[in-house]
Scaffold this motif. Structure first.
Motif, mmCIF file in Angstrom:
data_model
loop_
_atom_site.group_PDB
_atom_site.id
_atom_site.type_symbol
_atom_site.label_atom_id
_atom_site.label_comp_id
_atom_site.label_asym_id
_atom_site.label_seq_id
_atom_site.Cartn_x
_atom_site.Cartn_y
_atom_site.Cartn_z
ATOM 1 N N ILE A 41 -11.526 7.725 80.780
ATOM 2 C CA ILE A 41 -11.952 8.652 81.820
ATOM 3 C C ILE A 41 -12.423 9.964 81.211
ATOM 4 O O ILE A 41 -13.476 10.489 81.573
ATOM 5 N N VAL A 42 -11.651 10.504 80.274
ATOM 6 C CA VAL A 42 -12.042 11.772 79.642
ATOM 7 C C VAL A 42 -13.389 11.639 78.944
ATOM 8 O O VAL A 42 -14.259 12.505 79.083
ATOM 9 N N MET A 43 -13.570 10.571 78.220
ATOM 10 C CA MET A 43 -14.829 10.404 77.499
ATOM 11 C C MET A 43 -15.991 10.182 78.470
ATOM 12 O O MET A 43 -17.091 10.672 78.244
ATOM 13 N N ARG A 44 -15.744 9.485 79.558
ATOM 14 C CA ARG A 44 -16.784 9.289 80.564
ATOM 15 C C ARG A 44 -17.124 10.608 81.258
ATOM 16 O O ARG A 44 -18.285 10.931 81.475
ATOM 17 N N GLU A 45 -16.105 11.378 81.577
ATOM 18 C CA GLU A 45 -16.300 12.592 82.365
ATOM 19 C C GLU A 45 -16.839 13.769 81.553
ATOM 20 O O GLU A 45 -17.721 14.482 82.009
ATOM 21 N N SER A 46 -16.259 14.006 80.364
ATOM 22 C CA SER A 46 -16.597 15.231 79.609
ATOM 23 C C SER A 46 -16.960 14.976 78.154
ATOM 24 O O SER A 46 -17.188 15.932 77.420
ATOM 25 N N LYS A 47 -16.959 13.729 77.738
ATOM 26 C CA LYS A 47 -17.181 13.374 76.328
ATOM 27 C C LYS A 47 -16.144 14.045 75.415
ATOM 28 O O LYS A 47 -16.391 14.280 74.247
ATOM 29 N N GLY A 48 -15.001 14.400 75.991
ATOM 30 C CA GLY A 48 -13.932 15.014 75.210
ATOM 31 C C GLY A 48 -14.076 16.513 75.017
ATOM 32 O O GLY A 48 -13.318 17.109 74.262
ATOM 33 N N HIS A 49 -15.016 17.140 75.698
ATOM 34 C CA HIS A 49 -15.231 18.587 75.579
ATOM 35 C C HIS A 49 -14.328 19.321 76.559
ATOM 36 O O HIS A 49 -14.564 19.300 77.775
ATOM 37 N N ALA A 50 -13.324 19.971 76.025
ATOM 38 C CA ALA A 50 -12.312 20.623 76.862
ATOM 39 C C ALA A 50 -12.877 21.732 77.735
ATOM 40 O O ALA A 50 -12.376 21.976 78.833
ATOM 41 N N ILE A 51 -13.902 22.421 77.279
ATOM 42 C CA ILE A 51 -14.422 23.555 78.043
ATOM 43 C C ILE A 51 -15.661 23.180 78.866
ATOM 44 O O ILE A 51 -16.407 24.049 79.303
ATOM 45 N N ALA A 52 -15.824 21.893 79.110
ATOM 46 C CA ALA A 52 -16.979 21.435 79.886
ATOM 47 C C ALA A 52 -16.866 21.889 81.336
ATOM 48 O O ALA A 52 -15.815 21.746 81.967
ATOM 49 N N ILE A 53 -17.955 22.453 81.839
ATOM 50 C CA ILE A 53 -18.094 22.769 83.264
ATOM 51 C C ILE A 53 -19.445 22.188 83.679
ATOM 52 O O ILE A 53 -20.483 22.563 83.140
ATOM 53 N N SER A 54 -19.408 21.288 84.645
ATOM 54 C CA SER A 54 -20.646 20.630 85.059
ATOM 55 C C SER A 54 -21.413 21.493 86.057
ATOM 56 O O SER A 54 -20.896 22.481 86.585
ATOM 57 N N GLY A 55 -22.606 21.075 86.345
ATOM 58 C CA GLY A 55 -23.431 21.756 87.339
ATOM 59 C C GLY A 55 -22.881 21.646 88.751
ATOM 60 O O GLY A 55 -23.272 22.396 89.639
ATOM 61 N N THR A 56 -21.955 20.704 88.964
ATOM 62 C CA THR A 56 -21.316 20.550 90.274
ATOM 63 C C THR A 56 -19.903 21.133 90.289
ATOM 64 O O THR A 56 -19.088 20.790 91.140
ATOM 65 N N ASN A 57 -19.629 22.023 89.330
ATOM 66 C CA ASN A 57 -18.338 22.724 89.232
ATOM 67 C C ASN A 57 -17.154 21.787 88.996
ATOM 68 O O ASN A 57 -16.130 21.865 89.672
ATOM 69 N N ASP A 58 -17.300 20.911 88.014
ATOM 70 C CA ASP A 58 -16.212 20.064 87.549
ATOM 71 C C ASP A 58 -15.714 20.663 86.240
ATOM 72 O O ASP A 58 -16.515 21.017 85.377
ATOM 73 N N TYR A 59 -14.374 20.764 86.081
ATOM 74 C CA TYR A 59 -13.795 21.535 84.985
ATOM 75 C C TYR A 59 -12.979 20.708 84.000
ATOM 76 O O TYR A 59 -12.141 19.897 84.401
ATOM 77 N N GLY A 60 -13.217 20.951 82.727
ATOM 78 C CA GLY A 60 -12.364 20.465 81.655
ATOM 79 C C GLY A 60 -12.497 18.994 81.317
ATOM 80 O O GLY A 60 -13.467 18.328 81.684
ATOM 81 N N LEU A 61 -11.515 18.509 80.572
ATOM 82 C CA LEU A 61 -11.525 17.140 80.072
ATOM 83 C C LEU A 61 -11.712 16.103 81.172
ATOM 84 O O LEU A 61 -12.529 15.203 81.060
ATOM 85 N N PHE A 62 -10.939 16.230 82.252
ATOM 86 C CA PHE A 62 -10.983 15.250 83.331
ATOM 87 C C PHE A 62 -11.970 15.617 84.435
ATOM 88 O O PHE A 62 -12.105 14.886 85.400
ATOM 89 N N GLN A 63 -12.652 16.754 84.290
ATOM 90 C CA GLN A 63 -13.689 17.185 85.224
ATOM 91 C C GLN A 63 -13.197 17.270 86.675
ATOM 92 O O GLN A 63 -13.746 16.658 87.590
ATOM 93 N N PHE A 64 -12.164 18.082 86.883
ATOM 94 C CA PHE A 64 -11.663 18.323 88.235
ATOM 95 C C PHE A 64 -12.687 19.134 89.013
ATOM 96 O O PHE A 64 -13.104 20.198 88.578
ATOM 97 N N ASN A 65 -13.053 18.647 90.183
ATOM 98 C CA ASN A 65 -14.102 19.257 90.989
ATOM 99 C C ASN A 65 -13.551 20.402 91.842
ATOM 100 O O ASN A 65 -12.553 20.237 92.540
ATOM 101 N N ARG A 66 -14.236 21.549 91.768
ATOM 102 C CA ARG A 66 -13.798 22.737 92.496
ATOM 103 C C ARG A 66 -13.704 22.488 94.003
ATOM 104 O O ARG A 66 -12.702 22.830 94.633
#
Length: 133
Positions: A41-66
């Motif tokens: 899941i982490v690799m699918r969501e963020s490729k393992g980048h802990a500080i990833a923030i997506s354009g849809t406001n998903d945060y961190g490793l697991f890309q929790f959506n705001r």
């Protein structure tokens, strides 16, 4: 006896895996199959980048959506960019790695097909199979 004790201490202290993502997930409590699924899941969501923030406001490793989670007590956009905190939230939400419904995957690793595509699920499977440890 002293040599055996020293060898056991070295083997116990030596990291079982050198992959930093796996080590963060393991420290959060994931074990066995749950650890592999969390990695996928982490690799699918963020490729393992802990500080990833997506354009849809998903945060961190697991890309929790705001918009989905911002009212939760644990929501903190700064702390969600800390790998250990993000992984511990995922551990709690997944009930210790038993359910992955927020990521559209059931506890046995199957695609629920509620809101993600089959191709997205295949990316998860690819990473589970590529588990590095």
């Amino acid at each position: 006896m002293i040599i055996e004790t020293a060898l056991a201490a070295v083997l116990y202290a030596a990291p079982a895996c050198t992959d930093p993502v796996v080590n963060v997930l393991h420290s959060a409590g994931f074990r066995g199959r749950a650890l592999r699924y969390a990695y996928g899941i982490v690799m699918r969501e963020s490729k393992g980048h802990a500080i990833a923030i997506s354009g849809t406001n998903d945060y961190g490793l697991f890309q929790f959506n705001r918009s989905a989670w911002s009212r939760a007590k644990w929501w903190d956009p700064v702390r969600l960019l800390e790998p250990a905190y993000n992984a511990s939230v995922a551990f709690d939400i997944s009930q210790g790695g038993k359910t992955w419904y927020p990521w559209d995957i059931n506890g046995r690793g199957y695609h629920l097909k509620r809101y993600s595509s089959t191709s997205t699920y295949r990316v998860f499977v690819k990473y589970v199979k590529a588990y590095p440890c």
